[in-house]
Design a protein around this motif. Sequence first.
Motif, mmCIF file in Angstrom:
data_model
loop_
_atom_site.group_PDB
_atom_site.id
_atom_site.type_symbol
_atom_site.label_atom_id
_atom_site.label_comp_id
_atom_site.label_asym_id
_atom_site.label_seq_id
_atom_site.Cartn_x
_atom_site.Cartn_y
_atom_site.Cartn_z
ATOM 1 N N MET A 1 1.384 -0.889 0.239
ATOM 2 C CA MET A 1 0.368 -0.084 0.353
ATOM 3 C C MET A 1 1.295 1.047 -0.073
ATOM 4 S SD MET A 1 -3.327 -0.192 2.224
ATOM 5 C CE MET A 1 -2.555 -2.128 3.430
ATOM 6 N N ARG A 2 -0.051 2.260 -0.543
ATOM 7 C CA ARG A 2 1.013 3.482 -0.623
ATOM 8 C C ARG A 2 0.963 4.141 1.073
ATOM 9 N NH1 ARG A 2 -1.905 4.871 -4.896
ATOM 10 N NH2 ARG A 2 -1.882 3.833 -7.150
ATOM 11 N N GLY A 3 1.713 5.659 0.998
ATOM 12 C CA GLY A 3 1.222 6.595 1.676
ATOM 13 C C GLY A 3 -0.064 6.776 2.771
ATOM 14 N N ALA A 4 -0.500 7.033 3.651
ATOM 15 C CA ALA A 4 -2.029 6.878 3.819
ATOM 16 C C ALA A 4 -2.235 8.819 3.683
ATOM 17 C CB ALA A 4 -2.020 7.480 5.272
ATOM 18 N N VAL A 5 -2.861 8.422 2.859
ATOM 19 C CA VAL A 5 -4.108 9.996 2.355
ATOM 20 C C VAL A 5 -5.502 9.817 2.634
ATOM 21 C CG1 VAL A 5 -4.510 11.773 0.175
ATOM 22 C CG2 VAL A 5 -2.387 10.461 0.252
ATOM 23 N N ALA A 6 -6.105 10.794 2.886
ATOM 24 C CA ALA A 6 -7.688 10.874 3.181
ATOM 25 C C ALA A 6 -8.693 10.788 1.463
ATOM 26 C CB ALA A 6 -8.314 11.773 3.484
ATOM 27 N N VAL A 7 -9.539 9.664 1.290
ATOM 28 C CA VAL A 7 -9.966 9.727 0.448
ATOM 29 C C VAL A 7 -10.927 11.278 0.113
ATOM 30 C CG1 VAL A 7 -12.762 8.399 -0.704
ATOM 31 C CG2 VAL A 7 -11.469 7.514 1.346
ATOM 32 N N THR A 8 -10.843 11.232 -1.087
ATOM 33 C CA THR A 8 -11.104 12.651 -1.895
ATOM 34 C C THR A 8 -12.536 12.395 -1.928
ATOM 35 O OG1 THR A 8 -10.686 12.613 -4.068
ATOM 36 C CG2 THR A 8 -8.954 13.151 -2.071
ATOM 37 N N LYS A 9 -13.149 13.522 -2.342
ATOM 38 C CA LYS A 9 -14.483 14.156 -3.567
ATOM 39 C C LYS A 9 -14.436 13.434 -5.052
ATOM 40 C CE LYS A 9 -17.089 14.535 0.684
ATOM 41 N NZ LYS A 9 -18.275 13.686 1.300
ATOM 42 N N SER A 10 -13.229 13.648 -5.491
ATOM 43 C CA SER A 10 -13.620 13.704 -6.115
ATOM 44 C C SER A 10 -13.168 12.598 -7.088
ATOM 45 C CB SER A 10 -11.928 14.669 -6.987
ATOM 46 O OG SER A 10 -10.987 13.550 -7.180
ATOM 47 N N GLN A 11 -13.258 11.265 -6.444
ATOM 48 C CA GLN A 11 -13.340 10.182 -6.352
ATOM 49 C C GLN A 11 -14.291 9.512 -6.572
ATOM 50 O OE1 GLN A 11 -11.175 8.649 -2.889
ATOM 51 N NE2 GLN A 11 -9.539 7.942 -3.303
ATOM 52 N N CYS A 12 -14.778 8.371 -7.474
ATOM 53 C CA CYS A 12 -15.781 7.515 -8.193
ATOM 54 C C CYS A 12 -15.731 6.283 -6.656
ATOM 55 C CB CYS A 12 -16.051 6.659 -9.234
ATOM 56 S SG CYS A 12 -17.309 5.743 -9.615
ATOM 57 N N ARG A 13 -16.654 6.722 -5.332
ATOM 58 C CA ARG A 13 -17.121 5.781 -4.585
ATOM 59 C C ARG A 13 -18.294 3.898 -4.159
ATOM 60 N NH1 ARG A 13 -15.955 10.439 -0.535
ATOM 61 N NH2 ARG A 13 -17.928 10.323 -1.418
ATOM 62 N N VAL A 14 -17.558 3.356 -4.094
ATOM 63 C CA VAL A 14 -18.819 2.245 -4.662
ATOM 64 C C VAL A 14 -18.975 1.612 -3.296
ATOM 65 C CG1 VAL A 14 -19.370 0.734 -6.599
ATOM 66 C CG2 VAL A 14 -18.573 2.005 -7.441
ATOM 67 N N LEU A 15 -20.004 0.555 -2.869
ATOM 68 C CA LEU A 15 -20.391 0.322 -1.816
ATOM 69 C C LEU A 15 -21.373 -1.030 -2.009
ATOM 70 C CD1 LEU A 15 -20.739 -0.774 1.304
ATOM 71 C CD2 LEU A 15 -22.646 1.331 1.959
ATOM 72 N N VAL A 16 -20.339 -2.450 -2.139
ATOM 73 C CA VAL A 16 -21.295 -3.033 -1.753
ATOM 74 C C VAL A 16 -21.498 -4.079 -0.834
ATOM 75 C CG1 VAL A 16 -21.459 -5.604 -3.125
ATOM 76 C CG2 VAL A 16 -19.691 -3.236 -4.316
ATOM 77 N N LEU A 17 -23.292 -4.016 -1.152
ATOM 78 C CA LEU A 17 -23.926 -3.905 0.211
ATOM 79 C C LEU A 17 -24.470 -5.534 0.294
ATOM 80 C CD1 LEU A 17 -23.643 -3.552 3.279
ATOM 81 C CD2 LEU A 17 -24.844 -1.766 3.303
ATOM 82 N N ASN A 18 -25.266 -5.965 1.545
ATOM 83 C CA ASN A 18 -26.442 -6.759 1.836
ATOM 84 C C ASN A 18 -26.548 -7.334 2.939
ATOM 85 O OD1 ASN A 18 -29.219 -8.288 1.666
ATOM 86 N ND2 ASN A 18 -28.942 -8.386 -0.466
ATOM 87 N N SER A 19 -27.713 -7.076 3.897
ATOM 88 C CA SER A 19 -27.578 -7.320 4.922
ATOM 89 C C SER A 19 -26.725 -8.982 5.279
ATOM 90 C CB SER A 19 -29.059 -7.318 5.226
ATOM 91 O OG SER A 19 -29.867 -7.252 4.317
ATOM 92 N N LYS A 20 -27.708 -9.699 3.994
ATOM 93 C CA LYS A 20 -28.011 -10.831 4.116
ATOM 94 C C LYS A 20 -26.165 -11.829 3.405
ATOM 95 C CE LYS A 20 -29.745 -15.529 2.649
ATOM 96 N NZ LYS A 20 -28.671 -15.822 2.260
ATOM 97 N N GLY A 21 -25.399 -12.088 4.549
ATOM 98 C CA GLY A 21 -24.495 -13.259 4.274
ATOM 99 C C GLY A 21 -24.799 -14.371 2.982
#
Length: 221
Positions: A1-21
């Motif tokens: 991994m590279r150095g720590a940098v905060a997530v920026t608003k310019s990124q495309c951010r995708v959450l993959v989620l479901n309540s069921k395993g």
Amino acid sequence: MRGAVAVTKSQCRVLVLNSKGGSGKTTISTNLASLLALRGSVLLADLDPQGSSLSWGKRRPEHLPRIDLIDDPERDFRGYPPSDYVVFDAPAGLKRGRLEDMLGEVEVLLVPIAPSPFDMDASQQYLQRLEEIKRFRKGKVRLGVIANRVKLRSQAERILTEFLQELELPLVATLHDSQIYVRAAMQGLGLADLRAAEARKELPQWARILRFVETGERYGA
């Protein structure tokens, strides 16, 4: 991994989620990451204590397009490397507070649903919970449903399609019940890393997912 940098608003951010395993979140996350890696820099954030995406990434051959990995089961969203795309592989069974926090970090929510009564019941309850969250209700997060592990022209496919239509859920793509995903995962690969002949049947569906992630457009919408 590279150095720590905060997530920026310019990124495309995708959450993959479901309540069921077992709904296929990691399969969606890893394959999406492999395809996005052809378009820009990608961070795959494994938020699930099981660490399945992280294990996949460790098996990934070094000569393939790079995907940065971060293990964040506490979901504090800090110290993320800079990237064009961030894919969050989320755990099942989130409480409302955690769900609100996670929706506050993304623009796109992908929900895989398998064609079984248990998956459909759990997904319906979970999606109803989403409507109570202000950021989601105001349309700041766009929802896309992925029908997952579907056998073509089966009764299960018909029932799932009718279920999604009845609830007016935005179906983005239908992924088939194929061993190609299992074989790829064992090698740390995604569809983007396979020979064209192997991935040909599934790639049109993934093209729809990519279009939805980047533009919000749905096939046939």
